[in-house]
Design a protein around this motif. Structure first.
Motif, PDB file in Angstrom:
ATOM      1  N   ARG A  34       2.775  14.044  -7.370  1.00 19.18           N
ATOM      2  CA  ARG A  34       3.071  12.643  -7.051  1.00 19.18           C
ATOM      3  C   ARG A  34       3.962  12.025  -8.122  1.00 19.18           C
ATOM      4  O   ARG A  34       4.917  11.294  -7.821  1.00 19.18           O
ATOM      5  CB  ARG A  34       1.771  11.858  -6.933  1.00 19.18           C
ATOM      6  CG  ARG A  34       1.986  10.366  -6.682  1.00 19.18           C
ATOM      7  CD  ARG A  34       0.658   9.648  -6.596  1.00 19.18           C
ATOM      8  NE  ARG A  34      -0.126  10.119  -5.453  1.00 19.18           N
ATOM      9  CZ  ARG A  34      -1.399   9.799  -5.258  1.00 19.18           C
ATOM     10  NH1 ARG A  34      -2.028   9.033  -6.140  1.00 19.18           N
ATOM     11  NH2 ARG A  34      -2.037  10.257  -4.202  1.00 19.18           N
TER      12      ARG A  34
ATOM     13  N   LYS B  41       1.311   3.075  -5.186  1.00 22.89           N
ATOM     14  CA  LYS B  41       0.405   4.189  -4.906  1.00 22.89           C
ATOM     15  C   LYS B  41       0.111   5.005  -6.164  1.00 22.89           C
ATOM     16  O   LYS B  41      -0.927   5.651  -6.251  1.00 22.89           O
ATOM     17  CB  LYS B  41       1.027   5.089  -3.829  1.00 22.89           C
ATOM     18  CG  LYS B  41       1.052   4.475  -2.441  1.00 22.89           C
ATOM     19  CD  LYS B  41       1.818   5.339  -1.467  1.00 22.89           C
ATOM     20  CE  LYS B  41       1.162   6.689  -1.293  1.00 22.89           C
ATOM     21  NZ  LYS B  41       1.867   7.502  -0.279  1.00 22.89           N
TER      22      LYS B  41
ATOM     23  N   ARG C 274       0.806  -1.215   0.000  1.00 26.38           N
ATOM     24  CA  ARG C 274       0.000   0.000   0.000  1.00 26.38           C
ATOM     25  C   ARG C 274       0.844   1.272   0.000  1.00 26.38           C
ATOM     26  O   ARG C 274       0.499   2.257  -0.650  1.00 26.38           O
ATOM     27  CB  ARG C 274      -0.929  -0.014   1.212  1.00 26.38           C
ATOM     28  CG  ARG C 274      -1.865   1.185   1.301  1.00 26.38           C
ATOM     29  CD  ARG C 274      -2.754   1.080   2.516  1.00 26.38           C
ATOM     30  NE  ARG C 274      -1.962   1.091   3.747  1.00 26.38           N
ATOM     31  CZ  ARG C 274      -2.476   0.991   4.965  1.00 26.38           C
ATOM     32  NH1 ARG C 274      -3.793   0.833   5.100  1.00 26.38           N
ATOM     33  NH2 ARG C 274      -1.704   1.013   6.036  1.00 26.38           N
ATOM     34  N   ASP C 275       1.960   1.283   0.729  1.00 24.36           N
ATOM     35  CA  ASP C 275       2.761   2.497   0.869  1.00 24.36           C
ATOM     36  C   ASP C 275       3.918   2.570  -0.114  1.00 24.36           C
ATOM     37  O   ASP C 275       4.697   3.534  -0.078  1.00 24.36           O
ATOM     38  CB  ASP C 275       3.310   2.594   2.306  1.00 24.36           C
ATOM     39  CG  ASP C 275       2.195   2.759   3.329  1.00 24.36           C
ATOM     40  OD1 ASP C 275       1.170   3.376   2.975  1.00 24.36           O
ATOM     41  OD2 ASP C 275       2.353   2.279   4.470  1.00 24.36           O
ATOM     42  N   ASP C 276       4.061   1.602  -0.996  1.00 19.46           N
ATOM     43  CA  ASP C 276       5.124   1.666  -1.998  1.00 19.46           C
ATOM     44  C   ASP C 276       4.796   2.735  -3.029  1.00 19.46           C
ATOM     45  O   ASP C 276       3.666   2.782  -3.545  1.00 19.46           O
ATOM     46  CB  ASP C 276       5.282   0.313  -2.690  1.00 19.46           C
ATOM     47  CG  ASP C 276       5.861  -0.741  -1.757  1.00 19.46           C
ATOM     48  OD1 ASP C 276       6.525  -0.347  -0.781  1.00 19.46           O
ATOM     49  OD2 ASP C 276       5.635  -1.945  -2.004  1.00 19.46           O
ATOM     50  N   PRO C 277       5.766   3.603  -3.382  1.00 18.49           N
ATOM     51  CA  PRO C 277       5.491   4.710  -4.320  1.00 18.49           C
ATOM     52  C   PRO C 277       4.944   4.240  -5.666  1.00 18.49           C
ATOM     53  O   PRO C 277       4.015   4.849  -6.210  1.00 18.49           O
ATOM     54  CB  PRO C 277       6.860   5.380  -4.469  1.00 18.49           C
ATOM     55  CG  PRO C 277       7.602   5.033  -3.222  1.00 18.49           C
ATOM     56  CD  PRO C 277       7.138   3.652  -2.848  1.00 18.49           C
TER      57      PRO C 277
END
Length: 441
Positions: free
Chosen positions: A312, A293, A287-290
């Motif tokens: 982003r 995301k 979930r938090d991997d660039p």
């Protein structure tokens, strides 16, 4: 004494017309309300007392009751109890009954008005067969068989259904999600209304399998007038459809529509992102991997990005480890820009330049772009043909696929392909409501 004079502007009540019996050759004689339905007593208007064998006048013998499910009144199931008189010929002894063919087909359980109501509910209101059966107060099989039979007679077997077709789209469709049997069918769509701006696309036909043979056989079964009229065939990257079209309708222009071309580039972008993600982190995206995301933002056109999305992506591409994703994303954006260019000729030039760039000089590490370049180079003529043939996108085909997904879901799945094809044609065949019920005209 009660005044029964109707108010100004109103006529006297005609219950026969109100119950839609006048067009069935019936006259209302009484009614009875039961807890779960309304029962209308009727009689046949025409006496029909002449012998069908010798022509002599017959004498009334007795009566029989014929029960028909009728159009519900206020969603209350309505049943017609038709008193049918039987006659006997004094000369030849022949016995016959009054003709009720205006009210219903022989041995039918639904009146003609009830049958049209059911077909209208399926085709126009997109009701389920279960809901139609509930409204008529009959069994599911009774409603389903009647609707399919009438739909085939009135709509599917209409000889004019294939007239005026100049642009067709062909694609595959999953009609069931089971491990048993072939789950794919080939759908043929009429895109002529979309190109001409005259209306939405409509389903022309659906055949079992997803192969060159399936499409080729369908084209071969059409008459010469249909094949000669087809000018454009929109399709995805499957070469079998292109080969079938080239063999059966060689004069038609084959177009690889933008929907599938952009999807090829989008799939290449996804594969590149996953490969880089695995190479950097050693696992699939969390979930938090660039990269994970940004998966949806990467598929957004550059001209539609919000400030937050742009920020982003800038943060994502600052990392040199993501340079391969950035390169693939750049190709994806160039393709979108070519299709969205307001000048179709300039758009064609941009797409042609993109295909040329992808055909040579791509670093070996960009395996996804190499594969994409080979596909586009092989189908370059079909890809570029779109810019000379606007309105040939298979996007409407995908929209029809979504409607068929909804149909299958509301029906809780299908087991019989013949029934599925018939229901699909009724659902997305583009039939006018006026054909189903005169009062809608």
């Amino acid at each position: 004494m009660t005044d029964t004079t109707p108010p100004a502007g109103f006529g006297r009540p005609d219950l026969t017309a109100f119950a839609r019996l006048d067009g069935l050759g019936l006259s209302l004689t009484g009614r009875r309300l039961e807890p779960d339905r309304a029962v209308l007593a009727c009689r046949v208007v025409e006496p029909n007392q002449w012998c069908r064998r010798c022509g002599s006048e017959g004498a009334a013998r007795d009566t029989v009751i014929r029960r028909l499910a009728h159009e519900p009144l206020g969603w209350r199931p309505t049943v017609l109890e038709v008193v049918v008189r039987r006659y006997r010929c004094a000369d030849c002894g022949h016995v016959w009954r009054q003709d009720t063919s205006a009210a219903a087909e022989p041995r039918a359980k639904l009146s003609r008005t009830g049958l049209r109501w059911a077909l209208e509910g399926i085709v126009v209101a997109h009701l389920t067969v279960a809901r139609v059966a509930e409204g008529l107060g009959v069994a599911w099989d009774t409603a389903n068989n009647a609707v399919l039979a009438e739909g085939k007679r009135l709509l599917i077997n209409d000889p004019t259904r294939f007239e005026g077709v100049k642009v067709i789209g062909v694609d595959e469709h999953v009609w069931r999600h089971t491990r048993r049997g072939d789950k794919y069918v080939t759908v043929i769509i009429d895109l002529t209304p979309v190109r001409d701006g005259a209306g939405p696309a409509r389903l022309l036909d659906m055949v079992e399998g997803r192969s060159k043979a399936a499409f080729k056989t369908w084209l071969a079964d059409r008459d010469d007038a249909f094949r000669d009229a087809v000018e454009v065939v929109a399709m995805d990257g499957f070469t079998g459809f292109k080969t079938a079209a080239a063999e059966e309708i060689p004069d038609a222009v084959t177009v690889m529509d933008p929907f599938h071309v952009v999807r090829l580039a989008g799939d290449a972008l996804d594969r590149c992102r996953r490969r880089v993600q695995l190479a950097i982190h050693g696992h699939r995206g969390f979930r938090d991997d660039p990269l994970y995301k940004s998966r949806r933002t990467l598929h957004t056109g550059a001209d539609l990005l919000t400030e937050k999305q742009s920020h982003r992506l800038r943060a994502l591409f600052v990392d040199d480890a993501h340079v391969e994703v950035e390169a693939t994303w750049g190709v994806y954006q160039r393709m979108i820009a070519a299709y969205r260019h307001e000048d179709r000729q300039r758009g064609r030039e941009r797409m042609e330049k993109l295909i040329t760039d992808l055909s040579a000089g791509i670093p070996k590490v960009l395996t996804e772009l190499t594969t994409l370049g080979r596909t586009l180079e092989k189908r370059a003529a079909d890809v570029l043909a779109y810019f000379e043939r606007p309105g040939t996108s298979n996007g409407p085909t995908e929209a029809l696929n979504e409607r068929l997904e909804h149909l299958r879901g509301s029906a809780l799945g299908f087991r019989n392909l013949t029934n599925y094809i018939a229901r699909s044609l009724l659902e997305t065949g583009g039939f006018r409501p006026q054909l189903l019920h005169p009062r809608l005209g």
